[in-house]
Design a protein around this motif. Structure first.
Motif, PDB file in Angstrom:
ATOM      1  N   ASN A   1      -3.814  -2.942   3.449  1.00 57.23           N
ATOM      2  CA  ASN A   1      -4.522  -2.013   3.101  1.00 57.23           C
ATOM      3  C   ASN A   1      -4.076  -1.008   1.977  1.00 57.23           C
ATOM      4  O   ASN A   1      -4.874  -0.449   1.383  1.00 57.23           O
ATOM      5  N   VAL A   2      -2.809  -0.840   2.341  1.00 57.36           N
ATOM      6  CA  VAL A   2      -1.997   0.044   1.387  1.00 57.36           C
ATOM      7  C   VAL A   2      -2.113  -0.563   0.027  1.00 57.36           C
ATOM      8  O   VAL A   2      -2.337   0.123  -1.093  1.00 57.36           O
ATOM      9  N   VAL A   3      -2.060  -1.851  -0.033  1.00 53.40           N
ATOM     10  CA  VAL A   3      -2.294  -2.566  -1.664  1.00 53.40           C
ATOM     11  C   VAL A   3      -3.630  -2.270  -2.042  1.00 53.40           C
ATOM     12  O   VAL A   3      -3.980  -1.957  -3.168  1.00 53.40           O
ATOM     13  N   ASN A   4      -4.407  -2.667  -1.287  1.00 47.21           N
ATOM     14  CA  ASN A   4      -5.998  -2.511  -1.470  1.00 47.21           C
ATOM     15  C   ASN A   4      -6.291  -0.867  -2.206  1.00 47.21           C
ATOM     16  O   ASN A   4      -7.192  -0.759  -3.260  1.00 47.21           O
ATOM     17  N   THR A   5      -5.993  -0.035  -1.480  1.00 44.36           N
ATOM     18  CA  THR A   5      -6.200   1.520  -1.600  1.00 44.36           C
ATOM     19  C   THR A   5      -5.500   1.859  -2.827  1.00 44.36           C
ATOM     20  O   THR A   5      -6.045   2.713  -3.725  1.00 44.36           O
TER      21      THR A   5
END
Lengths: 325, 252
Positions: free
Chosen positions: A310-314
């Motif tokens: 999620n961190v990567v995607n955001t």
């Protein structure tokens, strides 16, 4: 940090209960909150920074380069992933740094799918990943035994996850003409790989499926390394330094793409500064510890991985801010 | 890169700036509230520097104890990944002469700036980490340390702000060089105390014609003043925020 005998026994007792109580009231499989950003270094294929609430932080960068490995010499001795640790206050040849380098090189190179690093249509060309890790600690608490492996592993996971490789351009046209395969092959031997200048054409090393759910276990991920503290019959993920001091033993459990991977190692976490090394109280592991540990990691790892994804995607959205604060 | 591209006849540089423009500067103080007493993060263009100040603390060993003033230590950490064209893990030795020399100059700069006699028998440790390099490294380090010291509340006489300035075609001064320009042009790095014209540090590693020096100094000084203003704004802004949050806490 030195614990008094009273503190020690209190901590130990509450952690070895049947339903253990951790000092920060976490569950057995719960992690401390982290703060994470990725892709903030413009000169690199991937980068990440992970910060723990106790002030320790870890900055990781991934840089790729193309190496040529002739098929004859391709064996275990060739590592396509190269870790370099940088811990202020520690020499490069210190125990801590060399142990870390060894552990990470071993786990990552054993469990990495090299085919994803191979250049398409090239026989002997591979991407080599140089992973630099800078670990900043606020205290003198880190020593050969207390290593925030979990934090470093999160950071390298994020960095690899955010790593993008440039697009190869010199094989695009030739894909269509499959007729003269032999002819192409001989051309490829001498040809140099060319990459697209446009960074927006680059592809992720670990492609994320649009519906990235925890159920999708087949998805390739970089390895994650979990460290478990063993206290009596209980195991704890992400032990704090106090928990490590009262622990009997420690377990390093790597995990990758939904599976536990080898090598599972035991490590001594509790070097009590009060006692000298001869009167060490390390207790061995038994079969129960191992099964318990493996099932615990299996339980939490997928959640951790999806949280990190999620961190990567955001962080893709505000990529151009390029700032870590 | 040819010299023509460094500074075009229309007066534009590689990245589209004019000769007297600095790159976008953003900075933040109190970035590491838990791990140290004062911290800062400074970014000018693509150069990113992070500083943490510990102290005044009790000296770790007797040799760094001075009876009449504080002992100042500067640790400079330039990891291999910070380099502009870092291709492989090539590590710059921690004890390389360049870094040691730089550390000594930094200690010399800040020794005169911090009121060390206020903190006798203590030690002040400054740790600087360079995350990314794209020119004007030394000046960014100086600016970042200056901010971190302000954040830590250690008494100083004034800000210190630094900038570098190069000379194109032995005629035109160019302010705040990036990596590409640094490769081609002779340049000097200068550090100015506050809004004065007192030069506390000047580093020149190439050759510059003497008659151009005055021009370069003038533009560097005004550039430093500009950077000082930018840093001052940020400090005031974050101080206001902090006072506000303290007030809110006390009301609750």
């Amino acid at each position: 940090m030195i614990l008094s005998p009273a503190e020690r026994s209190y901590l130990r007792d509450s952690l070895s209960l049947e339903t253990p109580i951790r000092p920060d009231s976490r569950l057995v499989g719960q992690f401390r909150p982290i703060e994470a950003v990725c892709n903030f270094l413009p000169n690199f294929n991937g980068s990440s920074r992970v910060r723990l609430s106790d002030g320790n932080e870890c900055i990781t960068s991934v840089k790729s380069s193309v190496v040529i490995i002739s098929s004859s010499s391709r064996d275990d001795s060739v590592n396509l992933i190269d870790f370099l640790f940088n811990i202020p206050g520690y020499r490069d040849d210190s125990n801590l740094v060399s142990n870390l380098t060894l552990t990470f090189n071993k786990i990552f190179n054993n469990n990495f799918d090299y085919s994803s690093l191979k250049l398409k249509n090239f026989k002997n060309h591979f991407f080599k990943l140089s992973i630099d890790i800078l670990f900043i600690s606020n205290s003198s608490d880190i020593n050969d035994n207390y290593v925030p492996l979990t934090l470093i592993s999160f950071s390298s996971y994020l960095a690899l996850r955010s790593t993008r490789l440039p697009l190869l351009i010199n094989d695009l046209e030739k894909d269509e003409e499959d007729l003269n395969i032999d002819k192409i092959k001989t051309q490829k031997e001498v040809e140099l790989p060319m990459f697209s200048d446009d960074w927006s054409d680059s592809t992720y090393l670990f492609p994320t499926s649009p519906s990235s759910s925890t159920a999708n276990a087949n998805q390739r991920t970089p390895p994650l390394i979990f460290i478990l503290a063993v206290i009596d019959d209980n195991l704890f993920v992400d032990p704090t330094i106090e928990e490590q001091y009262v622990s009997d033993n420690g377990l390093i459990v790597p995990w990758c793409s939904g599976n536990i991977i080898n090598p599972i190692e035991s490590t001594k976490l509790s070097r009590d500064p009060n006692s000298d090394s001869t009167s060490s109280s390390t207790v061995g592991l038994n079969y129960n510890h191992l099964t318990k540990g493996i099932s615990l990691v299996k339980e939490v790892a997928a959640k951790v991985a999806s949280a990190l994804d999620n961190v990567v995607n955001t962080s893709d959205e505000n990529e151009f801010l390029n700032s870590i604060f | 890169m040819s010299r023509q591209e460094i500074y075009s006849p229309e007066g534009l540089r590689v990245d589209g700036r004019r000769w007297n423009e600095i790159r976008r500067l953003s900075c933040k103080i109190n970035t590491h509230p838990i791990s140290c007493d004062g911290s800062s993060y400074l970014q000018i263009g693509n150069t990113k520097v992070m500083t943490m100040v510990h102290g005044p603390i009790e000296p770790k060993n007797k040799s760094s104890l001075l009876q009449d003033r504080a002992y100042l230590t500067v640790n400079l950490n330039i990891p291999s990944f910070s380099f502009f064209n870092a291709t492989t893990n090539k590590k710059l030795s921690k004890n390389s002469k360049k870094i040691l020399e730089l550390q000594v100059s930094l200690v010399n700069i800040f020794q005169d700036l911090i009121i060390l006699k206020n903190y006798p028998r203590t030690q002040i440790i400054i740790n600087t980490i360079v995350l990314n390099q794209d020119g004007s490294l030394i000046s960014s380090i100086i600016n970042s340390i200056s901010l971190a010291l302000i954040d830590s509340g250690i008494s100083m006489y004034d800000y210190i702000s630094s900038v570098n300035c190069g000379l194109f075609n032995s005629k035109f001064p160019i302010l705040d060089l990036n990596y590409l320009e640094e490769l081609d042009l002779p340049f000097l790095t200068i550090a100015i105390i506050g809004k004065s014209e007192n030069v506390s540090f000047l580093l020149l590693e190439n050759n510059l014609p003497l008659d151009a020096l005055e021009k370069i100094l003038a533009i560097s000084i005004s550039g430093s003043h500009r950077i000082k203003d930018l840093m001052d704004n940020q400090v005031k802004k974050s101080s206001k925020l902090r006072i506000k949050s303290i007030n809110e806490q006390s009301i609750n």
